[in-house]
Design a protein around this motif. Structure first.
Motif, PDB file in Angstrom:
ATOM      1  N   TRP A   1      -5.010   1.525  -8.082  1.00 56.70           N
ATOM      2  CA  TRP A   1      -3.853   2.349  -8.433  1.00 56.70           C
ATOM      3  C   TRP A   1      -4.176   3.841  -8.355  1.00 56.70           C
ATOM      4  O   TRP A   1      -3.397   4.633  -7.821  1.00 56.70           O
ATOM      5  CB  TRP A   1      -3.388   1.966  -9.837  1.00 56.70           C
ATOM      6  N   SER A   2      -5.346   4.232  -8.881  1.00 55.63           N
ATOM      7  CA  SER A   2      -5.634   5.665  -8.934  1.00 55.63           C
ATOM      8  C   SER A   2      -6.221   6.167  -7.615  1.00 55.63           C
ATOM      9  O   SER A   2      -6.138   7.352  -7.320  1.00 55.63           O
ATOM     10  CB  SER A   2      -6.584   5.982 -10.091  1.00 55.63           C
ATOM     11  N   ARG A   3      -6.791   5.262  -6.828  1.00 50.43           N
ATOM     12  CA  ARG A   3      -7.334   5.665  -5.523  1.00 50.43           C
ATOM     13  C   ARG A   3      -6.770   4.763  -4.438  1.00 50.43           C
ATOM     14  O   ARG A   3      -7.521   4.059  -3.751  1.00 50.43           O
ATOM     15  CB  ARG A   3      -8.861   5.583  -5.536  1.00 50.43           C
ATOM     16  N   PRO A   4      -5.443   4.772  -4.254  1.00 52.10           N
ATOM     17  CA  PRO A   4      -4.858   3.810  -3.298  1.00 52.10           C
ATOM     18  C   PRO A   4      -5.415   3.970  -1.882  1.00 52.10           C
ATOM     19  O   PRO A   4      -5.422   3.022  -1.112  1.00 52.10           O
ATOM     20  CB  PRO A   4      -3.358   4.118  -3.335  1.00 52.10           C
ATOM     21  N   TYR A   5      -5.894   5.174  -1.557  1.00 56.27           N
ATOM     22  CA  TYR A   5      -6.428   5.370  -0.211  1.00 56.27           C
ATOM     23  C   TYR A   5      -7.802   4.746  -0.020  1.00 56.27           C
ATOM     24  O   TYR A   5      -8.322   4.708   1.091  1.00 56.27           O
ATOM     25  CB  TYR A   5      -6.460   6.850   0.142  1.00 56.27           C
ATOM     26  N   ALA A   6      -8.406   4.253  -1.101  1.00 56.59           N
ATOM     27  CA  ALA A   6      -9.676   3.541  -0.935  1.00 56.59           C
ATOM     28  C   ALA A   6      -9.450   2.251  -0.144  1.00 56.59           C
ATOM     29  O   ALA A   6     -10.351   1.756   0.515  1.00 56.59           O
ATOM     30  CB  ALA A   6     -10.282   3.233  -2.300  1.00 56.59           C
TER      31      ALA A   6
ATOM     32  N   GLU B   1       5.044   1.877  -9.638  1.00 54.48           N
ATOM     33  CA  GLU B   1       4.276   1.030 -10.543  1.00 54.48           C
ATOM     34  C   GLU B   1       4.614  -0.453 -10.384  1.00 54.48           C
ATOM     35  O   GLU B   1       3.780  -1.312 -10.652  1.00 54.48           O
ATOM     36  CB  GLU B   1       4.535   1.476 -11.982  1.00 54.48           C
TER      37      GLU B   1
ATOM     38  N   LEU C   1       2.205   1.745  -3.413  1.00 52.30           N
ATOM     39  CA  LEU C   1       1.153   2.195  -4.338  1.00 52.30           C
ATOM     40  C   LEU C   1       0.865   3.680  -4.129  1.00 52.30           C
ATOM     41  O   LEU C   1       0.741   4.442  -5.088  1.00 52.30           O
ATOM     42  CB  LEU C   1      -0.134   1.391  -4.122  1.00 52.30           C
ATOM     43  N   VAL C   2       0.766   4.081  -2.865  1.00 50.56           N
ATOM     44  CA  VAL C   2       0.497   5.483  -2.548  1.00 50.56           C
ATOM     45  C   VAL C   2       1.553   6.381  -3.175  1.00 50.56           C
ATOM     46  O   VAL C   2       1.242   7.433  -3.738  1.00 50.56           O
ATOM     47  CB  VAL C   2       0.452   5.676  -1.002  1.00 50.56           C
ATOM     48  N   TYR C   3       2.810   5.945  -3.090  1.00 48.98           N
ATOM     49  CA  TYR C   3       3.886   6.801  -3.594  1.00 48.98           C
ATOM     50  C   TYR C   3       4.199   6.557  -5.074  1.00 48.98           C
ATOM     51  O   TYR C   3       5.259   6.926  -5.556  1.00 48.98           O
ATOM     52  CB  TYR C   3       5.131   6.655  -2.708  1.00 48.98           C
ATOM     53  N   GLY C   4       3.261   5.915  -5.773  1.00 50.01           N
ATOM     54  CA  GLY C   4       3.354   5.879  -7.231  1.00 50.01           C
ATOM     55  C   GLY C   4       4.370   4.890  -7.792  1.00 50.01           C
ATOM     56  O   GLY C   4       4.857   5.089  -8.899  1.00 50.01           O
TER      57      GLY C   4
ATOM     58  N   HIS D   1       0.832  -1.205   0.000  1.00 54.28           N
ATOM     59  CA  HIS D   1       0.000   0.000   0.000  1.00 54.28           C
ATOM     60  C   HIS D   1       0.867   1.257   0.000  1.00 54.28           C
ATOM     61  O   HIS D   1       0.623   2.198  -0.755  1.00 54.28           O
ATOM     62  CB  HIS D   1      -0.918  -0.003   1.232  1.00 54.28           C
TER      63      HIS D   1
ATOM     64  N   PHE E   1      -8.082  -2.983 -10.780  1.00 53.37           N
ATOM     65  CA  PHE E   1      -6.682  -2.616 -10.547  1.00 53.37           C
ATOM     66  C   PHE E   1      -6.447  -1.129 -10.846  1.00 53.37           C
ATOM     67  O   PHE E   1      -5.612  -0.494 -10.196  1.00 53.37           O
ATOM     68  CB  PHE E   1      -5.741  -3.528 -11.326  1.00 53.37           C
ATOM     69  N   ALA E   2      -7.187  -0.585 -11.811  1.00 50.69           N
ATOM     70  CA  ALA E   2      -7.057   0.855 -12.069  1.00 50.69           C
ATOM     71  C   ALA E   2      -7.566   1.642 -10.861  1.00 50.69           C
ATOM     72  O   ALA E   2      -7.027   2.689 -10.507  1.00 50.69           O
ATOM     73  CB  ALA E   2      -7.820   1.253 -13.331  1.00 50.69           C
TER      74      ALA E   2
ATOM     75  N   LEU F   1       2.198  -2.225  -8.255  1.00 49.07           N
ATOM     76  CA  LEU F   1       0.946  -2.608  -8.906  1.00 49.07           C
ATOM     77  C   LEU F   1       1.133  -3.921  -9.679  1.00 49.07           C
ATOM     78  O   LEU F   1       0.279  -4.805  -9.634  1.00 49.07           O
ATOM     79  CB  LEU F   1       0.468  -1.498  -9.845  1.00 49.07           C
TER      80      LEU F   1
END
Lengths: 206, 339
Positions: A71-76, A31, A26-29, A23, A67-68, A34
């Motif tokens: 990746w785009s909303r890792p805080y979810a 890839e 993922l938060v810090y981008g 996590h 997965f998108a 992922l």
């Protein structure tokens, strides 16, 4: 004045591994994180989506969406609240049910999505067994998606992810007896949905 | 009713789901053979699971680990959010990651831009502050400022810094938060696209920024630090816990902060052994033997102290020896905060 005493030797791997570590990346981008999550859970996500949608194309779409979203909303996803496996499985299931509902909405001969899931197939020269089963299956998956999260988690681990109820208990940090009871409560309420499908007319307050 | 009956009945759902370990699975058939009510329930539950399964043979399930489709899944993901800027040098990687991390968090801020964060800033103003704060390095590296210039002639760096933040916040309040985020994000991308972000040799040039003469590479690490600390502020305000930066980036920030702290402490302060949990230890202050005290801090707590988010008195720590020497280090560390 600064004098280093030791050579750098960063050993705290515990926060870098497991779901919290993934996590964090993922938060810090990152890839690669992922790609790792996909390699680990891509199969599960597709399997869940395929069970519900019965379409490889749809399962593919659901997997991409899931997965998108991660990746785009890792805080979810909050690693303190549960495992990534369970979260992805539940998200895939929810999106797959939504996909089927969306499909139903597109069908001209069906007025509302709930009706679609509860619809009895056209009366004909003897009901087509597989069509009936298909409708009942969608009804069940729809009901499963509405179960309380505490029950859904166990079902996802025990059913979709192939864990024994004991393994599921360990993964969720709950007693084995609780896992057993939640599976029973969940499956009983699904069975009852089947025995006594919600009447769309009643639900509309008619 | 027997104990065996109760046990088996409780196992039937797990059994129907195929979630029993083999030893318990073996207990089921003998009991079903002699108990009608359990047999009926088992049949009903089995049928329910069968319907959930669907016609399993229809399912074109693939064998083995699923590695196919990776490219399409990753490219779909990438179109929803770009990865942290690749191809930057190690000194700019923490900033690239911090920018990506703040973007991810701001996706959760929709509808909550007015939440109070820190000082008298809400989420919108905190992003505007970062737009102002990053601008100093951006301008130094030859990028254009994205907000009309401020009149800061003659002010010392702290006054100029505060004035610029105030002006940019006032300017950004004149437009929507999304536009501020876009401006901050575009400036960050531009900073990460400079030759200095990619080339360590170019980034070795020392420049004075915020009163500190440091190599450009260190200023990039400072930008990462400030971005993370404010991301953490916003996360706390929104009730979304922000994980600390990736280990490697965290340590780049710790090491820079220790260097700055050591320089601020000077060569005559009573020596204190600083151990940052997870590996590194330094002696701060004079080289006199023996050290007067030992101080142990977690890397995240150390950063939060230097960032002004922990008070010197309350920061979680281990310490032994001369308490005055320790307090001296902690108070100086906290005084470095400019955020």
């Amino acid at each position: 004045m600064v004098t280093p005493v030791t050579e750098p030797a960063h050993g705290t791997e515990k926060s870098s591994s497991g779901d919290a570590g993934l996590h964090r990346r993922l938060v810090y981008g990152d890839e690669r994180a992922l790609a790792e999550v996909y390699a680990e859970y891509g199969g599960l996500v597709r399997r869940v989506a395929l069970r519900v949608t019965r379409s490889t194309g749809a399962a593919e779409d659901v997997a991409q969406e899931v997965f998108a979203h991660l990746w785009s909303r890792p805080y979810a996803y909050d690693p303190r609240r549960g495992s990534l496996r369970t979260w992805l499985s539940m998200l895939a299931h929810r999106r797959a049910v939504d996909w089927v509902r969306g499909e139903a909405r597109h069908r001209k001969d069906i007025r509302a999505d709930d009706d679609a899931l509860h619809a009895i197939p056209e009366p004909g020269p003897g009901p087509d067994e597989t069509v009936v089963d298909r409708e009942r299956s969608l009804l069940l998956h729809s009901a499963l998606a509405e179960l309380p999260e505490s029950q859904r988690e166990v079902v996802h681990l025990a059913y979709f992810a192939g864990r024994t109820y004991r393994q599921a208990a360990v993964e969720l940090g709950i007693p084995e007896g609780t896992a057993k009871t939640r599976l029973r409560t969940a499956l009983r309420s699904l069975a009852e949905t089947l025995a006594d499908p919600p009447d769309p007319a009643l639900e509309r307050g008619a | 009713m027997t104990a065996e009956h109760d046990d088996v009945r409780d196992l039937l759902a797990a059994w129907a789901f195929g979630a029993l370990p083999p030893d318990e699975r073996r207990r089921i058939p003998p009991h079903l053979a002699e108990c009608e009510s359990c047999a009926a329930e088992a049949e009903e539950l089995r049928e329910t699971v069968r319907l959930l399964d669907g016609a399993a043979s229809d399912l074109p399930e693939r064998n083995g680990g699923v590695t196919h489709g990776t490219a399409s899944v990753l490219s779909a993901a990438r179109s929803a959010r770009r990865p942290a800027a690749p191809h930057v040098a190690a000194h700019a990687a923490p900033y690239a990651a911090a920018v990506s991390g703040l973007s991810a968090l701001l996706a959760e801020a929709e509808g909550r831009w007015g939440t109070p964060v820190v000082h008298d800033w809400d989420v919108h103003a905190t992003v505007a502050h970062l737009l102002a704060a990053d601008e100093h390095l951006a301008v130094l590296l030859g990028l254009d400022s994205r907000v009309p210039a401020s009149r800061t002639d003659g002010a010392d760096w702290e006054a100029a810094w505060d004035l610029r933040t105030a002006d940019v916040i006032a300017h950004e309040y004149g437009r929507g938060p999304q536009e501020t985020v876009a401006a901050w994000s575009a400036q960050a991308e531009a900073l990460l696209g400079t030759p200095e972000a990619r080339d360590p040799a170019l980034a070795a040039r020392a420049v004075t920024l915020m009163g500190a003469r440091l190599p450009v590479s260190d200023h990039f690490v400072v930008r990462a630090f400030e971005t993370w600390i404010h991301t953490d502020d916003i996360g706390r305000a929104l009730g979304v816990p922000v994980p600390p930066p990736p280990e490697e980036h965290l340590w780049q920030q710790v090491r820079l902060a220790v260097r700055i702290l050591g320089a601020a402490l000077g060569p005559t302060a009573p020596p204190v052994l600083l151990a940052v949990t997870g590996g590194d230890e330094w002696v701060l202050g004079s080289e006199d033997e023996p050290v007067r005290a030992e101080l142990a801090l977690d890397p995240v707590d150390f950063c939060l102290l230097v960032g002004g988010r922990h008070s010197p008195r309350e920061v979680p720590r281990g310490e032994s020896g001369d308490t005055d020497a320790v307090r001296n280090v902690l108070e100086l560390a906290a005084s470095l905060a400019w955020l």
